[in-house]
Enzyme design. Structure first.
Site, PDB file in Angstrom:
ATOM      1  N   GLY A 101     -19.234  13.953  69.735  1.00 19.65           N
ATOM      2  CA  GLY A 101     -20.154  14.459  70.745  1.00 19.65           C
ATOM      3  C   GLY A 101     -19.576  14.280  72.141  1.00 19.65           C
ATOM      4  O   GLY A 101     -18.372  14.072  72.305  1.00 19.65           O
ATOM      5  N   GLU A 485     -16.381  40.912  62.111  1.00 22.56           N
ATOM      6  CA  GLU A 485     -16.082  39.736  61.299  1.00 22.56           C
ATOM      7  C   GLU A 485     -14.642  39.822  60.775  1.00 22.56           C
ATOM      8  O   GLU A 485     -13.926  38.814  60.734  1.00 22.56           O
ATOM      9  CB  GLU A 485     -17.104  39.643  60.147  1.00 22.56           C
ATOM     10  CG  GLU A 485     -16.889  38.526  59.164  1.00 22.56           C
ATOM     11  CD  GLU A 485     -16.896  37.112  59.747  1.00 22.56           C
ATOM     12  OE1 GLU A 485     -17.318  36.917  60.902  1.00 22.56           O
ATOM     13  OE2 GLU A 485     -16.424  36.206  59.033  1.00 22.56           O
ATOM     14  N   GLU A 492      -8.591  34.302  63.887  1.00 21.33           N
ATOM     15  CA  GLU A 492      -8.749  32.861  63.635  1.00 21.33           C
ATOM     16  C   GLU A 492      -7.566  32.283  62.871  1.00 21.33           C
ATOM     17  O   GLU A 492      -7.078  31.213  63.207  1.00 21.33           O
ATOM     18  CB  GLU A 492      -9.996  32.607  62.775  1.00 21.33           C
ATOM     19  CG  GLU A 492     -11.292  32.528  63.536  1.00 21.33           C
ATOM     20  CD  GLU A 492     -12.491  32.286  62.610  1.00 21.33           C
ATOM     21  OE1 GLU A 492     -13.381  31.560  63.015  1.00 21.33           O
ATOM     22  OE2 GLU A 492     -12.533  32.848  61.487  1.00 21.33           O
ATOM     23  N   HIS A 508     -13.931  56.225  74.045  1.00 15.78           N
ATOM     24  CA  HIS A 508     -14.289  55.741  75.380  1.00 15.78           C
ATOM     25  C   HIS A 508     -13.366  54.628  75.857  1.00 15.78           C
ATOM     26  O   HIS A 508     -13.737  53.850  76.728  1.00 15.78           O
ATOM     27  CB  HIS A 508     -15.744  55.274  75.398  1.00 15.78           C
ATOM     28  CG  HIS A 508     -16.715  56.365  75.084  1.00 15.78           C
ATOM     29  ND1 HIS A 508     -16.858  57.482  75.877  1.00 15.78           N
ATOM     30  CD2 HIS A 508     -17.553  56.553  74.037  1.00 15.78           C
ATOM     31  CE1 HIS A 508     -17.758  58.296  75.349  1.00 15.78           C
ATOM     32  NE2 HIS A 508     -18.192  57.752  74.214  1.00 15.78           N
ATOM     33  N   LYS A 607     -14.579  23.335  62.184  1.00 15.80           N
ATOM     34  CA  LYS A 607     -15.533  23.903  61.243  1.00 15.80           C
ATOM     35  C   LYS A 607     -16.959  23.853  61.792  1.00 15.80           C
ATOM     36  O   LYS A 607     -17.736  24.767  61.636  1.00 15.80           O
ATOM     37  CB  LYS A 607     -15.450  23.100  59.940  1.00 15.80           C
ATOM     38  CG  LYS A 607     -16.368  23.590  58.847  1.00 15.80           C
ATOM     39  CD  LYS A 607     -15.846  24.874  58.276  1.00 15.80           C
ATOM     40  CE  LYS A 607     -16.774  25.546  57.327  1.00 15.80           C
ATOM     41  NZ  LYS A 607     -16.470  26.981  57.226  1.00 15.80           N
TER      42      LYS A 607
HETATM   43  C1  G6P Z   1     -17.402  27.394  64.256  1.00 15.27           C
HETATM   44  C2  G6P Z   1     -16.756  27.773  62.942  1.00 15.27           C
HETATM   45  C3  G6P Z   1     -17.181  29.190  62.555  1.00 15.27           C
HETATM   46  C4  G6P Z   1     -18.700  29.287  62.510  1.00 15.27           C
HETATM   47  C5  G6P Z   1     -19.335  28.831  63.828  1.00 15.27           C
HETATM   48  C6  G6P Z   1     -20.843  28.688  63.700  1.00 15.27           C
HETATM   49  O1  G6P Z   1     -16.889  28.180  65.281  1.00 15.27           O
HETATM   50  O2  G6P Z   1     -15.347  27.719  63.049  1.00 15.27           O
HETATM   51  O3  G6P Z   1     -16.654  29.512  61.273  1.00 15.27           O
HETATM   52  O4  G6P Z   1     -19.065  30.608  62.250  1.00 15.27           O
HETATM   53  O5  G6P Z   1     -18.831  27.545  64.187  1.00 15.27           O
HETATM   54  O6  G6P Z   1     -21.100  27.684  62.764  1.00 15.27           O
HETATM   55  P1  G6P Z   1     -22.441  27.516  61.934  1.00 15.27           P
HETATM   56  O7  G6P Z   1     -22.242  26.271  61.147  1.00 15.27           O
HETATM   57  O8  G6P Z   1     -23.537  27.384  62.951  1.00 15.27           O
HETATM   58  O9  G6P Z   1     -22.600  28.733  61.098  1.00 15.27           O
END
Ligand code: G6P
Length: 612
Positions: A101, A485, A492, A508, A607
């Site tokens: 945090g 996506e 990524e 455009h 993650k």
């Molecule tokens: C991070 C991860 C993404 C994920 C995002 C939202 O950026 O690398 O893979 O989509 O967080 O995370 P959540 O747990 O809220 O879906």
């Protein structure tokens, strides 16, 4: 994001802590460290920059024996990745702390402590906590009292684990804004930021609530105090997903394993939620039916991949339920004035259920007037989102380890289709239409398996991308967010710059970029926008662009100069976004493997982003 593991055990804890860190490494991974209290009552520490293996190598030559300890994997926020910035942080070799945090008032605290003679060794916000503890322990006489005092003076978000040289077999922790669970062993007790870290030693967990402080001591004693300081009993829950998902099995990467798990987890997401010809509204909770009847508008808020799932849902919800839908990223939503028409349902999506911006958005929303209530769609049982949303639907994907989200996304889409059909049902969606989509949902897992069978041709296709620096993804309608996506996955994990456009916007601007050096990827299901999409693809081809198209077997698109086509089995247009996600995942995966990047743990990413 960063990970915490801590233990007070009957045995040497080094191995448990190290294994815990390995299991948390997917969250954040620029450095790692461990502190253990040895038999002589000394705190001994090892830290190393890089992956957990670097720490393991150090411990192999210089072990840390002892029955209590704390450990951490770091994802830098304050201060670059370096050994002095790695956790645990210590004060005068008497106190050690690990922290996830951000401490927002750390600058003022650092100045105050420096003036009192404390010497800082790191650039982190965390180190102030170690020195504050040192200062307060002298006055308080025991670690818990000092810790409570310190925590009360911290602003920001934290999950903490601390120990002291003069407190044998004691670890103290706290949670505010960052997840922390207690692992219940037999005569042993553990702490971690994610139960996955502790499945090696227990499957019984206590999920701490916001503001909780916990003390673990010898013999497995666990004492929990709520935000007011009162002793509380929190339920012990058994983790139900098993431990298999923490290993790669026969796959080279977690990401590949998770891509291939999709048929099974989509089936799990549907299990128990489909009636003969409609979705079982009760699967959203006992109050769902009466709440859904009152819905006049929907706000969907999420981050990253989850946001893309929300974008797809907007097309479905407006098409099948007539309810107007807004979709927004949580980091924007939480800081603006939001107009909430009466009868608005707030929907959040989060794989982890702990993303700081998403949680802040949920809390912000629940303070506004006019929201009917909240629905959280989430993959982690017991997470903050599940606890705080009025209704929740679990996506049942099982633990996802690869940082780039795959099965979590397609199960979110599956859950959102269930939501669309549940809302449609209470709002009078024609029964035949419901029945058709329910039937199609039942076919979805096997269609996904069929698409995964295209792995080899997609791998062959990926060779054309490995040397490229840019890529453009195109889609129309609900496939525009799928294109987004696809672009996100590619950037990524392969670090290739990728953008997504609704195909109709090509003319455009982005058409100016098209040349033989920038592959253009498009998804072309057999939907009402197919002819429009075909014209857009011609626009690309006419300008010398090189096209890769994933197309329905019936769309009549065939290979030609400059167009590579891979056919997918026919699927109802409403469910096509789920199916067409799979080839894009495989493409990114194979490009990343060819480029030799760290597929499961891409640079600079985490993650679960539990800081703002
Ligand atoms: C991070 C991860 C993404 C994920 C995002 C939202 O950026 O690398 O893979 O989509 O967080 O995370 P959540 O747990 O809220 O879906």
């Amino acid at each position: 994001m960063c990970g915490i593991v801590a233990a007070v055990a009957q045995r040497n804890v080094q191995k448990i802590l190290l294994e815990g860190l390995r299991r948390l490494e997917y969250r954040g991974y620029d450095s790692a460290g461990m502190a253990v209290r040895n038999n002589q009552g000394e705190l001994k520490r090892q830290r190393a920059v890089g992956k957990v293996q670097a720490l393991a190598d150090r411990l192999a030559t210089d072990p840390l024996p002892g029955t209590s300890g704390i450990a951490h994997t770091r994802w830098a926020t304050h201060g670059r990745p370096s050994e002095p910035n790695a956790h645990p942080h210590q004060s005068r070799e008497r106190l050690a702390v690990v922290h996830n945090g951000i401490i927002e008032n750390h600058e003022a605290l650092r100045q105050e402590l420096s003036e009192q003679g404390y010497v800082f060794e790191s650039e982190t916000d965390t180190e102030v906590i170690a020195h504050l503890l040192e200062r307060e322990s002298a006055a308080a006489g025991d670690l818990l009292t000092a810790f409570k005092k310190v925590v009360a003076g911290l602003d920001g978000a934290y999950a903490l684990g601390v120990m002291a040289a003069d407190a044998p077999d004691v670890v103290v922790g706290a949670r505010k804004g960052s997840p922390l669970v207690v692992g219940v062993g037999s005569d042993e007790a553990f702490l971690a930021s994610d139960p996955l870290a502790l499945l090696q030693v227990t499957d019984r967990f206590i999920y701490l609530l916001e503001g909780d402080v916990v003390r673990l001591s010898a013999g497995g004693l666990i004492e929990i105090f709520d935000a007011s300081g009162a002793v509380v009993d929190r339920p012990v829950q058994t983790f139900e997903h098993g431990d298999g998902s923490a290993s790669k099995g026969n796959y080279r990467h977690y990401m590949l394993k998770e891509i291939h798990e999709q048929p099974a987890v989509i089936a799990a997401a549907l299990e128990g939620r489909l009636g003969d010809r409609s979705v079982l509204v009760e699967s959203f909770g006992p109050q769902a039916e009466s709440l859904f009847k009152q819905v006049r508008q929907i706000h969907i808020v999420a981050c990253g991949t989850s946001y893309h799932a929300g974008m797809v849902a907007r097309y479905w919800l407006e098409r099948y339920t007539d309810v107007p839908v807004q979709v927004e990223v949580a980091s924007e939503y939480r800081y603006r004035r939001v107009v909430v028409p009466e009868g608005t349902l707030f929907v959040t999506l989060s794989q982890s259920g702990e993303t700081a911006d998403t949680m802040a958005a949920l809390r912000f929303a629940m303070q506004q007037d006019n929201y009917l209530g909240s629905l959280g769609i989430c993959n982690v049982p017991g997470s903050s989102l599940v606890r705080e949303a009025d209704l929740s639907l679990m996506t049942q994907a099982g633990p996802e380890i690869g940082v780039a989200s795959t099965k979590a996304f397609t199960t979110q889409l599956t859950a959102l289709m269930l939501f669309t059909l549940a809302l449609g049902r209470v709002r009078g969606m024609p029964e035949d239409e419901q029945a058709t989509l329910v039937e199609e949902l039942r076919r979805l897992p096997s269609l996904c398996s069929e698409v995964l069978g295209l792995d080899r041709p997609i791998e062959a296709m990926s060779t054309a991308f490995a040397e490229k620096h840019h890529a453009l993804f195109l889609g129309r309608g609900a496939h525009f967010p799928i294109a987004q996506e696809g672009a996100l996955k590619l950037k990524e994990i392969s670090y290739i710059h990728a953008e997504a456009y609704p195909a109709g916007e090509l003319k455009h601007g982005p058409l100016a970029l098209v040349d033989s050096e920038m592959p253009v990827i498009s998804v072309a299901p057999n939907d009402e926008l197919l002819d429009k999409l075909k014209s857009n693809l011609q626009e690309v081809k006419a300008r010398g662009g090189v096209l890769y198209v994933f197309a329905d077997e019936n769309v009549g698109l065939s290979e030609a100069d400059g167009i590579t086509v891979l056919h997918l089995p026919h699927i109802h247009e409403a469910l096509a976004p789920i199916l067409y996600t799979l080839p894009l995942q495989l493409l990114s995966y194979h490009v990343a493997v060819l480029k030799g990047t760290d597929v499961d743990q891409p640079r600079n990413l985490a993650k679960s982003v539990t800081v703002e």
